[in-house]
Motif scaffolding. Structure first.
Motif, PDB file in Angstrom:
ATOM      1  N   GLU A 132      -5.788 -13.478   2.631  1.00  0.00           N
ATOM      2  CA  GLU A 132      -7.100 -13.241   2.023  1.00  0.00           C
ATOM      3  C   GLU A 132      -7.749 -11.964   2.550  1.00  0.00           C
ATOM      4  OE1 GLU A 132      -7.999 -14.981  -0.548  1.00  0.00           O
ATOM      5  OE2 GLU A 132      -6.172 -16.182  -0.261  1.00  0.00           O
ATOM      6  N   ASP A 133      -7.197 -11.396   3.599  1.00  0.00           N
ATOM      7  CA  ASP A 133      -7.737 -10.153   4.154  1.00  0.00           C
ATOM      8  C   ASP A 133      -7.153  -8.911   3.486  1.00  0.00           C
ATOM      9  OD1 ASP A 133      -9.455 -11.064   6.446  1.00  0.00           O
ATOM     10  OD2 ASP A 133      -7.563 -12.002   7.055  1.00  0.00           O
ATOM     11  N   LEU A 134      -6.078  -9.072   2.701  1.00  0.00           N
ATOM     12  CA  LEU A 134      -5.398  -7.900   2.155  1.00  0.00           C
ATOM     13  C   LEU A 134      -6.278  -7.112   1.190  1.00  0.00           C
ATOM     14  CD1 LEU A 134      -1.822  -9.378   1.552  1.00  0.00           C
ATOM     15  CD2 LEU A 134      -2.708  -8.197   3.587  1.00  0.00           C
ATOM     16  N   ALA A 135      -6.935  -7.792   0.271  1.00  0.00           N
ATOM     17  CA  ALA A 135      -7.797  -7.096  -0.689  1.00  0.00           C
ATOM     18  C   ALA A 135      -8.973  -6.407  -0.001  1.00  0.00           C
ATOM     19  CB  ALA A 135      -8.275  -8.056  -1.773  1.00  0.00           C
ATOM     20  N   PRO A 136      -9.692  -7.079   0.927  1.00  0.00           N
ATOM     21  CA  PRO A 136     -10.769  -6.373   1.634  1.00  0.00           C
ATOM     22  C   PRO A 136     -10.269  -5.181   2.452  1.00  0.00           C
ATOM     23  CG  PRO A 136     -11.055  -8.741   1.853  1.00  0.00           C
ATOM     24  CD  PRO A 136      -9.718  -8.534   1.214  1.00  0.00           C
ATOM     25  N   LEU A 137      -9.103  -5.302   3.068  1.00  0.00           N
ATOM     26  CA  LEU A 137      -8.532  -4.169   3.787  1.00  0.00           C
ATOM     27  C   LEU A 137      -8.266  -3.003   2.844  1.00  0.00           C
ATOM     28  CD1 LEU A 137      -6.021  -5.965   6.169  1.00  0.00           C
ATOM     29  CD2 LEU A 137      -7.640  -4.203   6.912  1.00  0.00           C
ATOM     30  N   SER A 138      -7.691  -3.315   1.695  1.00  0.00           N
ATOM     31  CA  SER A 138      -7.389  -2.277   0.712  1.00  0.00           C
ATOM     32  C   SER A 138      -8.667  -1.608   0.221  1.00  0.00           C
ATOM     33  CB  SER A 138      -6.632  -2.889  -0.465  1.00  0.00           C
ATOM     34  OG  SER A 138      -6.387  -1.923  -1.460  1.00  0.00           O
ATOM     35  N   LYS A 139      -9.670  -2.402  -0.109  1.00  0.00           N
ATOM     36  CA  LYS A 139     -10.930  -1.862  -0.613  1.00  0.00           C
ATOM     37  C   LYS A 139     -11.632  -1.017   0.444  1.00  0.00           C
ATOM     38  CE  LYS A 139     -15.073  -3.198  -3.163  1.00  0.00           C
ATOM     39  NZ  LYS A 139     -15.849  -4.306  -3.753  1.00  0.00           N
ATOM     40  N   ALA A 140     -11.470  -1.391   1.708  1.00  0.00           N
ATOM     41  CA  ALA A 140     -12.110  -0.645   2.799  1.00  0.00           C
ATOM     42  C   ALA A 140     -11.396   0.667   3.112  1.00  0.00           C
ATOM     43  CB  ALA A 140     -12.176  -1.513   4.061  1.00  0.00           C
ATOM     44  N   GLY A 141     -10.180   0.849   2.538  1.00  0.00           N
ATOM     45  CA  GLY A 141      -9.555   2.161   2.663  1.00  0.00           C
ATOM     46  C   GLY A 141      -8.213   2.230   3.345  1.00  0.00           C
ATOM     47  N   CYS A 142      -7.613   1.099   3.716  1.00  0.00           N
ATOM     48  CA  CYS A 142      -6.289   1.212   4.325  1.00  0.00           C
ATOM     49  C   CYS A 142      -5.311   1.765   3.289  1.00  0.00           C
ATOM     50  CB  CYS A 142      -5.813  -0.116   4.916  1.00  0.00           C
ATOM     51  SG  CYS A 142      -5.038  -1.257   3.777  1.00  0.00           S
ATOM     52  N   LEU A 143      -4.371   2.563   3.753  1.00  0.00           N
ATOM     53  CA  LEU A 143      -3.485   3.280   2.837  1.00  0.00           C
ATOM     54  C   LEU A 143      -2.239   2.489   2.470  1.00  0.00           C
ATOM     55  CD1 LEU A 143      -3.751   6.878   4.308  1.00  0.00           C
ATOM     56  CD2 LEU A 143      -5.076   5.814   2.476  1.00  0.00           C
ATOM     57  N   GLY A 144      -1.914   1.477   3.241  1.00  0.00           N
ATOM     58  CA  GLY A 144      -0.740   0.646   2.995  1.00  0.00           C
ATOM     59  C   GLY A 144      -0.712  -0.463   4.029  1.00  0.00           C
ATOM     60  N   PHE A 145       0.344  -1.281   3.978  1.00  0.00           N
ATOM     61  CA  PHE A 145       0.441  -2.436   4.866  1.00  0.00           C
ATOM     62  C   PHE A 145       1.772  -2.424   5.604  1.00  0.00           C
ATOM     63  CE2 PHE A 145      -2.645  -3.543   1.673  1.00  0.00           C
ATOM     64  CZ  PHE A 145      -3.640  -4.175   2.396  1.00  0.00           C
TER      65      PHE A 145
END
Length: 201
Positions: A132-145
């Protein structure tokens, strides 16, 4: 008028090395030619020096917060700059906490803004329990996982199981991001590590 003209350098391009001037406007290279007649707000003389494109390193471990004694933003970015790197992307696993939530990402970005002398981006992590943290991380600006199948050696960033991996890959694809995966077999790497330890005794 250009913002910056770098004059008289030995400019390295994909075609080779040429004696040239470089005209820059709004952070973009607008012209590379033998002689730029146009004036500039700032001019730099690169006579006798090579002018290279900046290196972008997408796999850096700066271990901050929590393990700055290994290498942090300040000293790490200085070394990157000394080697010609103008942008790096920091991996999520070695900090305490690791970069696996939106708040972790924002806190790490704040440290980077304070301490790094070059541009940077941040990877986020895929670990057990943080789907559930993946979408917020992406929206906050992380470039990849980043994720691991084998043991990481880091209790703050555990390897992911098959179910979380499959669902995580689906979600990451939907977000338009990439997943960098250490895909080594956990049982195999553990067995070989123990075998190596025993043979060393």
């Amino acid at each position: 008028m250009y913002d910056l003209v770098i004059r008289n350098g030995k400019v390295v391009t994909e075609k080779g090395v040429q004696d040239a001037d470089i005209g820059i406007q709004n952070g973009l290279i607008m012209e590379i030619s033998e002689s730029i007649s146009q004036s500039a707000k700032t001019e730099k003389d690169a006579n006798g020096q090579y002018v290279f494109p900046g290196v972008v390193d997408v796999h850096v471990h700066l271990n901050e917060p929590g393990r700055v004694y290994w290498e942090g933003f300040e000293t790490g970015s200085q070394m990157l700059a000394a080697g010609g790197t103008t942008t790096f992307v920091d991996m999520p696993l070695n900090g305490i906490p690791s970069t696996i939530t939106k708040q972790d990402l924002l806190d790490k970005a704040t440290l980077g803004e304070e301490k790094s002398i070059v541009d940077f981006g941040l990877w986020g992590g895929l670990v057990p329990g943080n789907l559930e943290d993946l979408a917020p991380l992406s929206k906050a600006g992380c470039l990849g996982f980043k994720a691991f199948l084998s043991p990481t050696g880091n209790k703050e960033f555990e390897s992911v199981g098959d179910k979380d991996l499959i669902e995580g890959m689906d979600r990451i694809a939907e977000l338009g991001k990439v997943l960098a995966l250490h895909a080594e077999s956990g049982p195999m790497t553990t067995f070989l590590t123990e075998q190596k330890k025993e043979s060393s005794n």
